[in-house]
Enzyme design. Structure first.
Site, PDB file in Angstrom:
ATOM      1  N   LYS A   9      46.210  41.072  24.413  1.00 51.83           N
ATOM      2  CA  LYS A   9      45.598  39.776  23.963  1.00 51.83           C
ATOM      3  C   LYS A   9      45.103  40.183  22.251  1.00 51.83           C
ATOM      4  CE  LYS A   9      43.621  38.470  28.089  1.00 51.83           C
ATOM      5  NZ  LYS A   9      42.231  37.799  28.991  1.00 51.83           N
ATOM      6  N   THR A  91      38.096  41.966  35.753  1.00 50.71           N
ATOM      7  CA  THR A  91      38.023  41.090  34.433  1.00 50.71           C
ATOM      8  C   THR A  91      36.964  41.176  33.549  1.00 50.71           C
ATOM      9  OG1 THR A  91      38.959  39.582  36.368  1.00 50.71           O
ATOM     10  CG2 THR A  91      37.981  38.417  34.157  1.00 50.71           C
ATOM     11  N   ARG A 102      40.678  48.186  30.752  1.00 47.13           N
ATOM     12  CA  ARG A 102      39.548  47.322  30.270  1.00 47.13           C
ATOM     13  C   ARG A 102      38.203  47.917  30.225  1.00 47.13           C
ATOM     14  NH1 ARG A 102      41.192  41.967  33.925  1.00 47.13           N
ATOM     15  NH2 ARG A 102      42.103  40.660  32.442  1.00 47.13           N
ATOM     16  N   ASN A 112      38.866  40.786  26.806  1.00 46.38           N
ATOM     17  CA  ASN A 112      38.964  41.950  27.745  1.00 46.38           C
ATOM     18  C   ASN A 112      40.553  42.290  27.507  1.00 46.38           C
ATOM     19  OD1 ASN A 112      40.286  39.691  28.912  1.00 46.38           O
ATOM     20  ND2 ASN A 112      39.438  39.734  30.847  1.00 46.38           N
ATOM     21  N   HIS A 115      45.987  40.749  29.895  1.00 46.03           N
ATOM     22  CA  HIS A 115      46.223  39.624  30.963  1.00 46.03           C
ATOM     23  C   HIS A 115      47.301  40.369  32.091  1.00 46.03           C
ATOM     24  CE1 HIS A 115      47.587  36.124  33.174  1.00 46.03           C
ATOM     25  NE2 HIS A 115      48.711  36.614  32.777  1.00 46.03           N
TER      26      HIS A 115
HETATM   27  P1  ATP Z   1      43.857  37.361  33.191  1.00 45.32           P
HETATM   28  O1  ATP Z   1      44.271  36.145  33.694  1.00 45.32           O
HETATM   29  O2  ATP Z   1      43.532  37.473  31.740  1.00 45.32           O
HETATM   30  O3  ATP Z   1      44.698  38.608  33.454  1.00 45.32           O
HETATM   31  P2  ATP Z   1      41.798  37.944  35.148  1.00 45.32           P
HETATM   32  O4  ATP Z   1      42.926  37.489  36.163  1.00 45.32           O
HETATM   33  O5  ATP Z   1      41.110  39.132  35.429  1.00 45.32           O
HETATM   34  O6  ATP Z   1      42.335  37.902  33.709  1.00 45.32           O
HETATM   35  P3  ATP Z   1      40.878  35.096  35.413  1.00 45.32           P
HETATM   36  O7  ATP Z   1      39.886  34.845  36.612  1.00 45.32           O
HETATM   37  O8  ATP Z   1      42.302  34.620  35.570  1.00 45.32           O
HETATM   38  O9  ATP Z   1      40.770  36.792  35.147  1.00 45.32           O
HETATM   39  O10 ATP Z   1      40.330  34.675  34.014  1.00 45.32           O
HETATM   40  C1  ATP Z   1      41.372  34.370  32.748  1.00 45.32           C
HETATM   41  C2  ATP Z   1      40.514  34.946  31.859  1.00 45.32           C
HETATM   42  O11 ATP Z   1      39.537  34.116  31.294  1.00 45.32           O
HETATM   43  C3  ATP Z   1      39.788  36.432  31.740  1.00 45.32           C
HETATM   44  O12 ATP Z   1      40.851  37.480  31.435  1.00 45.32           O
HETATM   45  C4  ATP Z   1      38.572  36.459  30.934  1.00 45.32           C
HETATM   46  O13 ATP Z   1      39.087  36.602  29.812  1.00 45.32           O
HETATM   47  C5  ATP Z   1      38.401  34.710  30.904  1.00 45.32           C
HETATM   48  N1  ATP Z   1      37.080  34.573  31.917  1.00 45.32           N
HETATM   49  C6  ATP Z   1      37.170  34.693  33.030  1.00 45.32           C
HETATM   50  N2  ATP Z   1      36.108  34.477  33.584  1.00 45.32           N
HETATM   51  C7  ATP Z   1      35.386  34.103  32.701  1.00 45.32           C
HETATM   52  C8  ATP Z   1      33.865  33.865  32.404  1.00 45.32           C
HETATM   53  N3  ATP Z   1      32.996  33.793  33.465  1.00 45.32           N
HETATM   54  N4  ATP Z   1      33.361  33.615  31.291  1.00 45.32           N
HETATM   55  C9  ATP Z   1      34.357  33.728  30.089  1.00 45.32           C
HETATM   56  N5  ATP Z   1      35.473  34.094  30.264  1.00 45.32           N
HETATM   57  C10 ATP Z   1      36.044  34.237  31.496  1.00 45.32           C
HETATM   58 MG    MG Z   2      44.240  35.602  35.922  1.00 41.69          MG
END
Ligand code: ATP
Ligand code: MG
Length: 138
Positions: A9, A91, A102, A112, A115
């Site tokens: 990212k 996450t 992370r 973070n 992805h």
């Molecule tokens: P990614 O899809 O980026 O690999 P992930 O699968 O661990 O991450 P997701 O639930 O898919 O997490 O959320 C996508 C992205 O949105 C996260 O990587 C994070 O950067 C952001 N995100 C998720 N939850 C929150 C939150 N509560 N507040 C702010 N940003 C968030």
């Molecule tokens: Mg995700």
């Protein structure tokens, strides 16, 4: 061999962490089957994260992915999808296990650093969203 879509990212590219993250990837049995460094536009990111369109963080998430260049990768290994998520860590970096990307590199839940696809279905969609078949070479 399973394939997954990984993104380094903007927060990590900005801090010159591409090499350190690629080292973790290659040291953990992944093959980088395709890779490009590019800058994403808002409509492209909105399409990519369409599954999250109703979430409260959608606007912040999509905006943050456009703040600078990213590195897009197709990665292959046995159980690539869960293995990459394990290597990324939780996450929210506060909850991430020691030794994960992370835990070691992320700033906060919004910045973070990486992805990873979360299912076989989403991996197929995400890989085809950014790469054509001829660009992918295991
Ligand atoms: P990614 O899809 O980026 O690999 P992930 O699968 O661990 O991450 P997701 O639930 O898919 O997490 O959320 C996508 C992205 O949105 C996260 O990587 C994070 O950067 C952001 N995100 C998720 N939850 C929150 C939150 N509560 N507040 C702010 N940003 C968030
Ligand atoms: Mg995700």
């Amino acid at each position: 061999m399973e394939k997954t879509l990984a993104i380094i990212k903007p927060d990590a590219v900005e801090r010159n962490l591409i090499g350190k993250i690629l080292d973790r990837i290659e040291s953990n049995e992944f093959r980088i089957a395709a890779m490009k460094r590019t800058r994403l536009t808002l409509p492209v990111v909105e399409g990519f994260y369409n599954v999250h369109k109703d979430r409260h963080f959608f606007k912040d998430l999509t905006a943050s992915m456009c703040t600078g260049p990213v590195v897009l990768m197709v990665m292959a290994r046995d159980n690539a999808i869960p293995e990459w998520r394990k290597l990324m860590g939780a996450t929210n970096p506060k909850d991430a296990d020691a030794g994960t990307i992370r835990k070691d590199f992320a700033i906060d839940i919004g910045k973070n650093s990486v992805h990873g696809s979360d299912s076989a279905e989403n991996a197929a969609f995400e890989i085809s969203y950014f790469f054509s078949q001829t660009e992918i070479q295991e």
